[in-house]
Design a protein around this motif. Structure first.
Motif, PDB file in Angstrom:
ATOM      1  N   ALA A 153       0.724  -1.235  -0.022  1.00  0.00           N
ATOM      2  CA  ALA A 153      -0.281  -0.118   0.047  1.00  0.00           C
ATOM      3  C   ALA A 153       1.065   1.505   0.196  1.00  0.00           C
ATOM      4  CB  ALA A 153      -0.998  -0.170   1.331  1.00  0.00           C
ATOM      5  N   ASP A 154      -0.076   2.372  -0.874  1.00  0.00           N
ATOM      6  CA  ASP A 154       1.261   3.315  -0.419  1.00  0.00           C
ATOM      7  C   ASP A 154       0.310   3.849   1.941  1.00  0.00           C
ATOM      8  OD1 ASP A 154       1.429   4.025  -3.181  1.00  0.00           O
ATOM      9  OD2 ASP A 154       0.271   5.202  -3.015  1.00  0.00           O
ATOM     10  N   TYR A 155       1.223   4.466   1.890  1.00  0.00           N
ATOM     11  CA  TYR A 155       1.573   5.353   3.307  1.00  0.00           C
ATOM     12  C   TYR A 155       1.603   6.299   2.632  1.00  0.00           C
ATOM     13  CZ  TYR A 155       3.496   0.653   4.966  1.00  0.00           C
ATOM     14  OH  TYR A 155       4.132  -0.273   5.190  1.00  0.00           O
ATOM     15  N   LEU A 156      -0.111   7.427   3.546  1.00  0.00           N
ATOM     16  CA  LEU A 156       0.260   8.692   3.104  1.00  0.00           C
ATOM     17  C   LEU A 156       0.385   9.110   4.346  1.00  0.00           C
ATOM     18  CD1 LEU A 156      -3.229   8.206   1.081  1.00  0.00           C
ATOM     19  CD2 LEU A 156      -1.092   8.508   0.622  1.00  0.00           C
ATOM     20  N   VAL A 157       1.747  10.609   4.153  1.00  0.00           N
ATOM     21  CA  VAL A 157       2.206  11.466   5.392  1.00  0.00           C
ATOM     22  C   VAL A 157       2.215  12.590   5.115  1.00  0.00           C
ATOM     23  CG1 VAL A 157       4.332  11.924   6.713  1.00  0.00           C
ATOM     24  CG2 VAL A 157       3.835   9.347   5.426  1.00  0.00           C
ATOM     25  N   ALA A 158       1.606  13.462   5.845  1.00  0.00           N
ATOM     26  CA  ALA A 158       1.289  14.978   5.463  1.00  0.00           C
ATOM     27  C   ALA A 158       3.010  14.897   5.845  1.00  0.00           C
ATOM     28  CB  ALA A 158       1.196  15.964   6.883  1.00  0.00           C
ATOM     29  N   GLU A 159       2.994  16.176   4.346  1.00  0.00           N
ATOM     30  CA  GLU A 159       4.025  16.677   3.761  1.00  0.00           C
ATOM     31  C   GLU A 159       5.587  16.779   4.467  1.00  0.00           C
ATOM     32  OE1 GLU A 159       7.364  18.799   2.744  1.00  0.00           O
ATOM     33  OE2 GLU A 159       5.749  19.995   3.138  1.00  0.00           O
ATOM     34  N   PRO A 160       4.998  18.228   5.719  1.00  0.00           N
ATOM     35  CA  PRO A 160       6.218  18.528   7.123  1.00  0.00           C
ATOM     36  C   PRO A 160       6.322  17.866   7.382  1.00  0.00           C
ATOM     37  CG  PRO A 160       3.923  19.458   7.059  1.00  0.00           C
ATOM     38  CD  PRO A 160       3.686  19.050   5.548  1.00  0.00           C
ATOM     39  N   GLU A 161       5.609  16.691   7.999  1.00  0.00           N
ATOM     40  CA  GLU A 161       5.575  15.888   8.819  1.00  0.00           C
ATOM     41  C   GLU A 161       7.007  14.947   8.287  1.00  0.00           C
ATOM     42  OE1 GLU A 161       4.348  13.150  12.561  1.00  0.00           O
ATOM     43  OE2 GLU A 161       4.641  15.479  11.648  1.00  0.00           O
TER      44      GLU A 161
END
Length: 296
Positions: A153-161
């Motif tokens: 799966a894709d791991y979706l992470v907020a860009e600044p995190e």
């Protein structure tokens, strides 16, 4: 013979069980992985002994706050998204000076199976933030494998995190974990739709890129707010610092804005650490706490 449903106070004393809600065509389910005890005066250092003497319902028989660890399964038709991934098959003992007591996990995959879902059914794992009790099964090898359970799966992470991930090492998310996550990470922008009816919104402060997920369907919305709040008692006191907050002032401002938003009509909150009252609404006034659990 019927058994009486547990009272709200009883539910505050235990980690959450599997609980589901429907929002139109979308189903959301809390998937337990384990539990942790939070030491009230250390986790919420702005509180006092008098605070807890006045609010004993929030504490278990050992005098601690009970918090579950797990994830939120979002299902729409055959599609499935998981928000956060528990702590994984790991246990940590209580240690002197820590703000939390013993922490254990390991049940998330079994609970997904009980819901009829295999890890391969999860098309993406979306993270509110990258603390260890939210990324466990995303980096730890799955039983009988040398890869994580959700490696497809894709791991979706907020860009600044992700950009500031080096700042998370102080909270246990060290190079080993970040290296294991990296091949699967896809950074996402504020407001981006990550799944039908699900948008990420940055709510910074607890970590450099902490995010919430807004799920809209059936004329209602649910805000999965991660660690912006750790206990229902904070709904009444958003000014209270939480010990792990990266930026206390920013985190307090985020809590105030979140609580105001949760008071809006047709809005439900999901507090992943909120004992066995993970789904609820914020209602002003009355003699009880502002967090009103929903039966699920």
């Amino acid at each position: 013979m019927s058994t009486a449903a547990p009272s709200k106070d009883e539910r505050l004393h235990r980690p959450a069980i599997l609980r589901s809600l429907r929002l139109g065509e979308t189903k959301v389910t809390y998937v337990p992985d384990g539990a942790v005890q939070l030491i009230p005066r250390r986790w919420l250092p702005d509180t006092t002994d008098e605070t807890w003497a006045a609010h004993p319902a929030y504490l278990d028989t050992t005098g601690n706050l009970v918090a579950g660890v797990g994830g939120l399964l979002v299902e729409r038709g055959d599609r499935a998204l998981l928000i956060d991934a528990g702590v994984g098959p790991r246990s940590f003992p209580a240690e002197p000076g820590n703000a939390h007591g013993a922490l254990h996990g390991g049940a998330l995959l079994d609970n997904l199976a009980a819901l009829g879902r295999a890890p391969a059914d999860i098309e993406a794992v979306a993270f509110t933030h990258l603390h260890t009790d939210h990324v466990g099964w995303a980096w730890h090898p799955a039983p009988g494998s040398d890869r994580p359970a959700f490696a497809h799966a894709d791991y979706l992470v907020a860009e600044p995190e992700w950009t500031h991930r080096d700042l998370l090492e102080a909270h246990g998310t060290g190079p080993e974990i970040l290296t294991a996550l990296a091949p699967y990470v896809r950074t996402v922008a504020n407001g981006e739709e990550v799944f039908p009816g699900v948008r990420i919104r940055f709510l910074l402060g607890h970590t450099p890129g902490h995010a919430v997920y807004e799920i809209t369907a059936g004329g209602r919305r649910l805000i999965a707010f991660g660690d912006a709040l750790h206990s229902p008692i904070q709904v009444d006191h958003p000014e209270w610092l939480a010990a792990p907050d990266h930026d206390p002032a920013l985190a307090a401002d985020a809590r105030r804005r979140l609580v105001a938003e949760l008071r809006e009509p047709d809005t439900i909150g999901f507090g992943i650490h909120f004992a066995d009252v993970v789904f609820g609404q914020v209602r002003p006034g009355g003699d009880g706490p502002a967090w009103h659990p929903l039966d699920a």
